[in-house]
Write a protein that holds these residues in place. Sequence first.
Motif, short mmCIF file in Angstrom:
data_model
loop_
_atom_site.label_atom_id
_atom_site.label_comp_id
_atom_site.label_asym_id
_atom_site.label_seq_id
_atom_site.Cartn_x
_atom_site.Cartn_y
_atom_site.Cartn_z
N TYR A 1 0.81 -1.22 0.00
CA TYR A 1 0.00 0.00 0.00
C TYR A 1 0.85 1.27 0.00
CZ TYR A 1 -3.67 -3.28 1.18
OH TYR A 1 -4.53 -4.34 1.15
N ALA A 2 2.13 1.16 -0.35
CA ALA A 2 3.02 2.32 -0.28
C ALA A 2 2.55 3.46 -1.18
CB ALA A 2 4.45 1.90 -0.66
N TRP A 3 2.19 3.14 -2.42
CA TRP A 3 1.75 4.20 -3.32
C TRP A 3 0.43 4.82 -2.84
CZ3 TRP A 3 4.39 7.11 -6.27
CH2 TRP A 3 5.51 6.63 -6.96
N ARG A 4 -0.46 4.00 -2.31
CA ARG A 4 -1.72 4.55 -1.79
C ARG A 4 -1.43 5.53 -0.66
NH1 ARG A 4 -6.80 0.77 -1.31
NH2 ARG A 4 -6.52 1.13 -3.55
N GLN A 5 -0.47 5.19 0.20
CA GLN A 5 -0.11 6.08 1.31
C GLN A 5 0.54 7.35 0.78
OE1 GLN A 5 2.14 2.89 3.28
NE2 GLN A 5 0.90 3.23 5.09
N TRP A 6 1.36 7.20 -0.25
CA TRP A 6 2.04 8.39 -0.80
C TRP A 6 1.02 9.35 -1.43
CZ3 TRP A 6 2.83 10.92 -5.46
CH2 TRP A 6 3.87 11.86 -5.47
N PHE A 7 0.12 8.81 -2.22
CA PHE A 7 -0.90 9.67 -2.83
C PHE A 7 -1.81 10.31 -1.78
CE2 PHE A 7 -0.09 7.10 -6.78
CZ PHE A 7 0.34 8.16 -7.55
N ALA A 8 -2.13 9.56 -0.72
CA ALA A 8 -2.94 10.13 0.36
C ALA A 8 -2.22 11.29 1.03
CB ALA A 8 -3.28 9.05 1.39
N ALA A 9 -0.89 11.20 1.13
CA ALA A 9 -0.11 12.26 1.76
C ALA A 9 -0.14 13.56 0.95
CB ALA A 9 1.33 11.80 1.97
N VAL A 10 -0.41 13.44 -0.36
CA VAL A 10 -0.52 14.65 -1.21
C VAL A 10 -1.99 14.92 -1.58
CG1 VAL A 10 1.82 14.47 -2.11
CG2 VAL A 10 -0.04 13.30 -3.31
N ASP A 11 -2.89 14.37 -0.76
CA ASP A 11 -4.34 14.60 -0.90
C ASP A 11 -4.88 14.16 -2.26
OD1 ASP A 11 -4.54 15.75 1.66
OD2 ASP A 11 -3.79 17.65 0.88
N MET A 12 -4.43 12.98 -2.68
CA MET A 12 -4.93 12.42 -3.93
C MET A 12 -5.44 11.00 -3.71
SD MET A 12 -2.15 13.49 -6.86
CE MET A 12 -2.96 12.39 -8.05
N VAL B 1 -5.94 7.71 -6.23
CA VAL B 1 -5.66 7.20 -7.57
C VAL B 1 -6.20 5.77 -7.65
CG1 VAL B 1 -3.83 6.62 -9.21
CG2 VAL B 1 -3.61 8.67 -7.77
N GLU B 2 -7.07 5.53 -8.59
CA GLU B 2 -7.73 4.23 -8.68
C GLU B 2 -6.76 3.08 -8.93
OE1 GLU B 2 -10.88 4.21 -11.48
OE2 GLU B 2 -12.13 5.66 -10.38
N HIS B 3 -5.73 3.33 -9.70
CA HIS B 3 -4.81 2.25 -10.07
C HIS B 3 -3.56 2.22 -9.19
CE1 HIS B 3 -3.44 5.81 -12.34
NE2 HIS B 3 -2.23 5.28 -12.23
N ASP B 4 -3.63 2.77 -7.96
CA ASP B 4 -2.42 2.88 -7.14
C ASP B 4 -1.88 1.54 -6.65
OD1 ASP B 4 -4.34 2.24 -5.30
OD2 ASP B 4 -4.18 4.08 -4.12
N LEU B 5 -2.65 0.46 -6.79
CA LEU B 5 -2.16 -0.87 -6.41
C LEU B 5 -1.69 -1.67 -7.62
CD1 LEU B 5 -4.83 -1.98 -3.76
CD2 LEU B 5 -2.66 -0.79 -3.40
N ASN B 6 -1.81 -1.10 -8.81
CA ASN B 6 -1.43 -1.81 -10.03
C ASN B 6 0.04 -1.57 -10.36
OD1 ASN B 6 -4.12 -2.42 -10.15
ND2 ASN B 6 -4.60 -1.01 -11.80
N GLY B 7 0.60 -2.49 -11.11
CA GLY B 7 1.98 -2.34 -11.58
C GLY B 7 2.83 -3.56 -11.26
N THR B 8 3.98 -3.60 -11.88
CA THR B 8 4.92 -4.71 -11.67
C THR B 8 5.33 -4.77 -10.20
OG1 THR B 8 5.79 -4.48 -13.91
CG2 THR B 8 7.18 -5.64 -12.32
#
Length: 300
Positions: A198-209, A211-218
């Motif tokens: 959930y690192a990207w989800r936490q990062w986007f939350a820290a910048v008040d965003m 993102v639907e695909h924040d768990l997707n990717g290699t």
Amino acid sequence: MRRKIPPTQALICFESSARHESFTKAAEELSLTQSAVCRQIANLEEFLDIQLFRRTRRGVKLTDAGQTYSRRIASRLDAVERDTLSVMGNQGTATLELALVPTFGTQWLLPRLGDFLRQHPQITVNLTNRTRPFLFADTEFDAAIYFGDGEWSGTQTHFLMKESPIPVCSPALIAPQHQLTPEQIAELPLLQQTTRPYAWRQWFAAVDMRVEHDLNGTRLELFSMLAQAAMHGLGVALIPPFLIRNELAEGRLISPCARSFDSANSYFLVIPERKAESAALLAFRDWLTAEAERYRLENS
């Protein structure tokens, strides 16, 4: 109760014969006669009451039971050999078996470890990669460095440092730009770390965003793998700067947006309570926590 363990010589003959699928080659390797190897295998099969080899006109082949037993015995014999060599090579010294997360070990601990070894020449430190928690009772580890919440039953935990990851990528991925907004980063392929799902989800939350695909990717397990993937232009990764100092200094990786977030987890030294009075471990604990505090002060 007497242990149900076959003679060591029989196991050694079996392991060699299984590896070569040949009694003749096993005999040559062990400096024995072929008949001696055959007797050892026959005695082992009688002991186990299991056929380990099928005799054919072309030689011998492992049975299914023989293949399974061979895999297990080979690893056990390797472990016995390692332990024996360790005891022989460390007479008069103390040995610490340390489990640790790999990239932290190679990028932060190893460059500093020489200082500890110079101060304590009587202590040997062995390092083994472990990316997930485990039960100390099931291993030979004396301590561990891990990333988590500090809760580990039956242990003493000592805080080392936070992680504070930032987005990094290859300069070529965003050329000719050098800086990006969080919205632009969201449009790039996001490289994910298996142990930080959930690192990207936490990062986007820290910048008040959001993102639907924040768990997707290699997905990759290690920070070192993430760094390599990012340098090869596969996407943008979240990595703590102290783990990629050289890559950032040499320009192989850049941070297009130097924002981080406060993770609930940190790096800890974990010592099982049964080992808490070990003089060697206490010396390592004191040195490591002092090094971590010095690092935190230098980078605060």
